[in-house]
Design a protein around this motif. Structure first.
Motif, PDB file in Angstrom:
ATOM      1  N   ALA A  79       0.856  -1.189   0.000  1.00  0.00           N
ATOM      2  CA  ALA A  79       0.000   0.000   0.000  1.00  0.00           C
ATOM      3  C   ALA A  79       0.892   1.239   0.000  1.00  0.00           C
ATOM      4  O   ALA A  79       2.089   1.146   0.310  1.00  0.00           O
ATOM      5  CB  ALA A  79      -0.907  -0.007   1.231  1.00  0.00           C
ATOM      6  N   PRO A  80       0.345   2.408  -0.345  1.00  0.00           N
ATOM      7  CA  PRO A  80       1.177   3.620  -0.401  1.00  0.00           C
ATOM      8  C   PRO A  80       1.936   3.916   0.883  1.00  0.00           C
ATOM      9  O   PRO A  80       3.079   4.389   0.832  1.00  0.00           O
ATOM     10  CB  PRO A  80       0.149   4.721  -0.711  1.00  0.00           C
ATOM     11  N   ASP A  81       1.334   3.643   2.055  1.00  0.00           N
ATOM     12  CA  ASP A  81       2.047   3.935   3.301  1.00  0.00           C
ATOM     13  C   ASP A  81       3.269   3.039   3.470  1.00  0.00           C
ATOM     14  O   ASP A  81       4.290   3.455   4.048  1.00  0.00           O
ATOM     15  CB  ASP A  81       1.115   3.800   4.500  1.00  0.00           C
ATOM     16  N   GLN A  82       3.185   1.807   2.949  1.00  0.00           N
ATOM     17  CA  GLN A  82       4.346   0.920   3.009  1.00  0.00           C
ATOM     18  C   GLN A  82       5.424   1.375   2.037  1.00  0.00           C
ATOM     19  O   GLN A  82       6.616   1.287   2.333  1.00  0.00           O
ATOM     20  CB  GLN A  82       3.926  -0.518   2.704  1.00  0.00           C
ATOM     21  N   ALA A  84       5.928   4.433   1.226  1.00  0.00           N
ATOM     22  CA  ALA A  84       6.506   5.631   1.828  1.00  0.00           C
ATOM     23  C   ALA A  84       7.531   5.287   2.899  1.00  0.00           C
ATOM     24  O   ALA A  84       8.447   6.079   3.170  1.00  0.00           O
ATOM     25  CB  ALA A  84       5.394   6.498   2.428  1.00  0.00           C
ATOM     26  N   ALA A  85       7.390   4.102   3.505  1.00  0.00           N
ATOM     27  CA  ALA A  85       8.296   3.697   4.582  1.00  0.00           C
ATOM     28  C   ALA A  85       9.541   2.962   4.085  1.00  0.00           C
ATOM     29  O   ALA A  85      10.383   2.580   4.890  1.00  0.00           O
ATOM     30  CB  ALA A  85       7.543   2.813   5.576  1.00  0.00           C
ATOM     31  N   LEU A  86       9.653   2.760   2.774  1.00  0.00           N
ATOM     32  CA  LEU A  86      10.830   2.073   2.251  1.00  0.00           C
ATOM     33  C   LEU A  86      12.097   2.852   2.597  1.00  0.00           C
ATOM     34  O   LEU A  86      12.157   4.065   2.410  1.00  0.00           O
ATOM     35  CB  LEU A  86      10.723   1.917   0.727  1.00  0.00           C
ATOM     36  N   PRO A  87      13.125   2.165   3.087  1.00  0.00           N
ATOM     37  CA  PRO A  87      14.330   2.872   3.523  1.00  0.00           C
ATOM     38  C   PRO A  87      15.204   3.329   2.353  1.00  0.00           C
ATOM     39  O   PRO A  87      15.289   2.657   1.333  1.00  0.00           O
ATOM     40  CB  PRO A  87      15.070   1.818   4.364  1.00  0.00           C
ATOM     41  N   ASP A  88      15.831   4.466   2.545  1.00  0.00           N
ATOM     42  CA  ASP A  88      16.876   4.959   1.628  1.00  0.00           C
ATOM     43  C   ASP A  88      16.376   5.262   0.219  1.00  0.00           C
ATOM     44  O   ASP A  88      17.181   5.373  -0.716  1.00  0.00           O
ATOM     45  CB  ASP A  88      18.033   3.954   1.537  1.00  0.00           C
ATOM     46  N   VAL A  89      15.047   5.406   0.022  1.00  0.00           N
ATOM     47  CA  VAL A  89      14.521   5.735  -1.305  1.00  0.00           C
ATOM     48  C   VAL A  89      14.594   7.248  -1.491  1.00  0.00           C
ATOM     49  O   VAL A  89      13.996   8.006  -0.725  1.00  0.00           O
ATOM     50  CB  VAL A  89      13.077   5.234  -1.478  1.00  0.00           C
ATOM     51  N   GLN A  90      15.315   7.660  -2.502  1.00  0.00           N
ATOM     52  CA  GLN A  90      15.535   9.088  -2.737  1.00  0.00           C
ATOM     53  C   GLN A  90      14.918   9.586  -4.042  1.00  0.00           C
ATOM     54  O   GLN A  90      14.836  10.785  -4.276  1.00  0.00           O
ATOM     55  CB  GLN A  90      17.044   9.368  -2.764  1.00  0.00           C
ATOM     56  N   GLN A 107       3.321  13.003  -4.276  1.00  0.00           N
ATOM     57  CA  GLN A 107       2.683  13.795  -3.225  1.00  0.00           C
ATOM     58  C   GLN A 107       2.293  12.914  -2.034  1.00  0.00           C
ATOM     59  O   GLN A 107       2.505  13.284  -0.874  1.00  0.00           O
ATOM     60  CB  GLN A 107       1.449  14.502  -3.783  1.00  0.00           C
ATOM     61  N   GLN A 108       1.751  11.717  -2.334  1.00  0.00           N
ATOM     62  CA  GLN A 108       1.377  10.790  -1.264  1.00  0.00           C
ATOM     63  C   GLN A 108       2.592  10.370  -0.446  1.00  0.00           C
ATOM     64  O   GLN A 108       2.553  10.356   0.790  1.00  0.00           O
ATOM     65  CB  GLN A 108       0.728   9.536  -1.855  1.00  0.00           C
ATOM     66  N   LEU A 109       3.658  10.032  -1.140  1.00  0.00           N
ATOM     67  CA  LEU A 109       4.830   9.497  -0.458  1.00  0.00           C
ATOM     68  C   LEU A 109       5.587  10.571   0.326  1.00  0.00           C
ATOM     69  O   LEU A 109       6.288  10.247   1.292  1.00  0.00           O
ATOM     70  CB  LEU A 109       5.772   8.835  -1.465  1.00  0.00           C
ATOM     71  N   ASN A 110       5.450  11.817  -0.081  1.00  0.00           N
ATOM     72  CA  ASN A 110       6.170  12.898   0.593  1.00  0.00           C
ATOM     73  C   ASN A 110       5.377  13.512   1.744  1.00  0.00           C
ATOM     74  O   ASN A 110       5.905  14.377   2.460  1.00  0.00           O
ATOM     75  CB  ASN A 110       6.546  13.989  -0.409  1.00  0.00           C
ATOM     76  N   ILE A 117      14.343  15.298   2.804  1.00  0.00           N
ATOM     77  CA  ILE A 117      14.282  13.858   2.544  1.00  0.00           C
ATOM     78  C   ILE A 117      13.115  13.500   1.624  1.00  0.00           C
ATOM     79  O   ILE A 117      12.777  12.326   1.468  1.00  0.00           O
ATOM     80  CB  ILE A 117      14.189  13.043   3.847  1.00  0.00           C
ATOM     81  N   GLU A 118      12.517  14.500   0.999  1.00  0.00           N
ATOM     82  CA  GLU A 118      11.431  14.225   0.065  1.00  0.00           C
ATOM     83  C   GLU A 118      11.946  13.535  -1.190  1.00  0.00           C
ATOM     84  O   GLU A 118      13.070  13.769  -1.642  1.00  0.00           O
ATOM     85  CB  GLU A 118      10.721  15.524  -0.321  1.00  0.00           C
ATOM     86  N   LEU A 119      11.109  12.660  -1.754  1.00  0.00           N
ATOM     87  CA  LEU A 119      11.457  11.983  -3.004  1.00  0.00           C
ATOM     88  C   LEU A 119      11.418  12.971  -4.149  1.00  0.00           C
ATOM     89  O   LEU A 119      10.486  13.774  -4.277  1.00  0.00           O
ATOM     90  CB  LEU A 119      10.469  10.849  -3.295  1.00  0.00           C
TER      91      LEU A 119
END
Length: 314
Positions: A79-82, A84-90, A107-110, A117-119
């Motif tokens: 899901a989008p919240d998961q 968003a929680a992925l580590p080290d994704v830039q 927008q959802q992930l940020n 630290i925004e994507l």
């Protein structure tokens, strides 16, 4: 570790996926997570989805066979919240044609993230390749009926609570990841992975470069858990080719994931189960990356490349 996330169409061909994977490589991403434009069909594990998975890893093989590409699909519970929680994704990558969906996902992930630290979003030029369609008037009723039956089979759910897979899994490459990702996707609860024991690899070329059993076991198990979070994966050593495997001996096993090349081995396991009065396993067959034996990946070839790079003393 630097990672990126790619949003791609759920029906992308290998040729359409390659530019996105190449962009990830050019950005020096150690791992690329791949998610798709989701709709209701994406919530089912089907043969059509496994065929797309083969397209994905065919593209990986073309760009870099060892590229660490992890599918993060709604059908596996992502899901989008998961995401968003992925580590080290830039970085968020997407084909230009998906710019609106990618901007929404960005927008959802940020949401809730500090600006530093925004994507960042990068759009990748991708040429969409339309498959030619044969006019229906040129197909007789029998052909159309067969096509409808095949399409129906493509859409049937493939999901089992206890699944087995086996292999050596030295130097995970696109072919390994295809087999392991397919296993994680078709399993809802528990996977058993049979991993070739060190004693059976003594005659392999460049055996000094072989990863040991524990390293190969950990790599295979960790990858499957990445593909389907919450999956239970246990592993055991395949140390004697004359002995029956766990897939043959366990009456609770429901499916076995094999490649086109190892299908005969799966059929032999089912013969052994039949002699024991056990239910036959559903044999889930994945394709070959690149579509044929000429492009088949080989851990032996990768070890040879590593040996050559290391010099004559390796």
């Amino acid at each position: 570790m630097k990672s990126c996330l790619a949003l791609v169409p759920a029906d992308s061909s290998a040729a359409e996926l390659e530019p996105v994977l190449a962009q990830a490589k050019s950005c020096s991403c150690d791992r690329i997570y791949i998610t798709t434009t989701a709709d209701g069909a994406d919530l089912k594990i089907t043969q059509q989805l496994l065929d797309w998975l083969c397209e994905l890893y065919s593209a990986v093989a073309a760009v870099d066979p060892r590229q660490d590409a992890v599918p993060c699909l709604a059908a596996a519970g992502w899901a989008p919240d998961q995401l968003a929680a992925l580590p080290d994704v830039q970085l968020l990558l997407a084909p230009e044609a998906l710019h609106e969906q990618a901007a929404q996902l960005q927008q959802q992930l940020n949401t809730g993230k500090a600006p530093d630290i925004e994507l960042q979003l990068q759009l990748v030029p991708v040429i969409t390749i339309a498959a030619p369609e044969e006019p229906s008037s040129q197909r007789n009723e029998q052909q159309q009926s067969q096509e409808q039956q095949q399409e129906q089979q493509q859409q049937e759910q493939l999901l089992f609570d206890h699944v087995a897979v086996g292999g050596t899994f030295d130097r995970l490459h696109a072919g390994h990841r295809l087999l392991l990702a397919a296993t994680a996707l078709v399993c809802s609860k528990q996977v058993y992975a049979g991993i070739t024991a060190d004693n059976l690899l003594a005659k392999k070329s460049h055996k000094q470069l072989l990863h040991d059993y524990e390293a190969r076991r950990a790599a295979a198990v960790d990858f499957m858990v990445l593909v389907r979070p919450g999956l239970t994966v246990t592993a055991g050593a395949l140390s004697d080719p004359q002995e029956p495997t766990q897939a043959e001996l366990d009456p609770t096993m429901r499916a076995l994931v094999v490649s086109q090349e190892t299908l005969p081995g799966g059929q032999a396991i089912n013969s052994g189960r039949a002699s024991r009065g056990f239910e036959q396993l559903q044999l889930v067959v994945v394709g070959l990356v690149g579509g044929g034996s000429d492009s088949k990946l080989s851990s032996t070839a990768l070890r040879e490349a590593d040996a050559a790079a290391a010099g004559p003393d390796s």
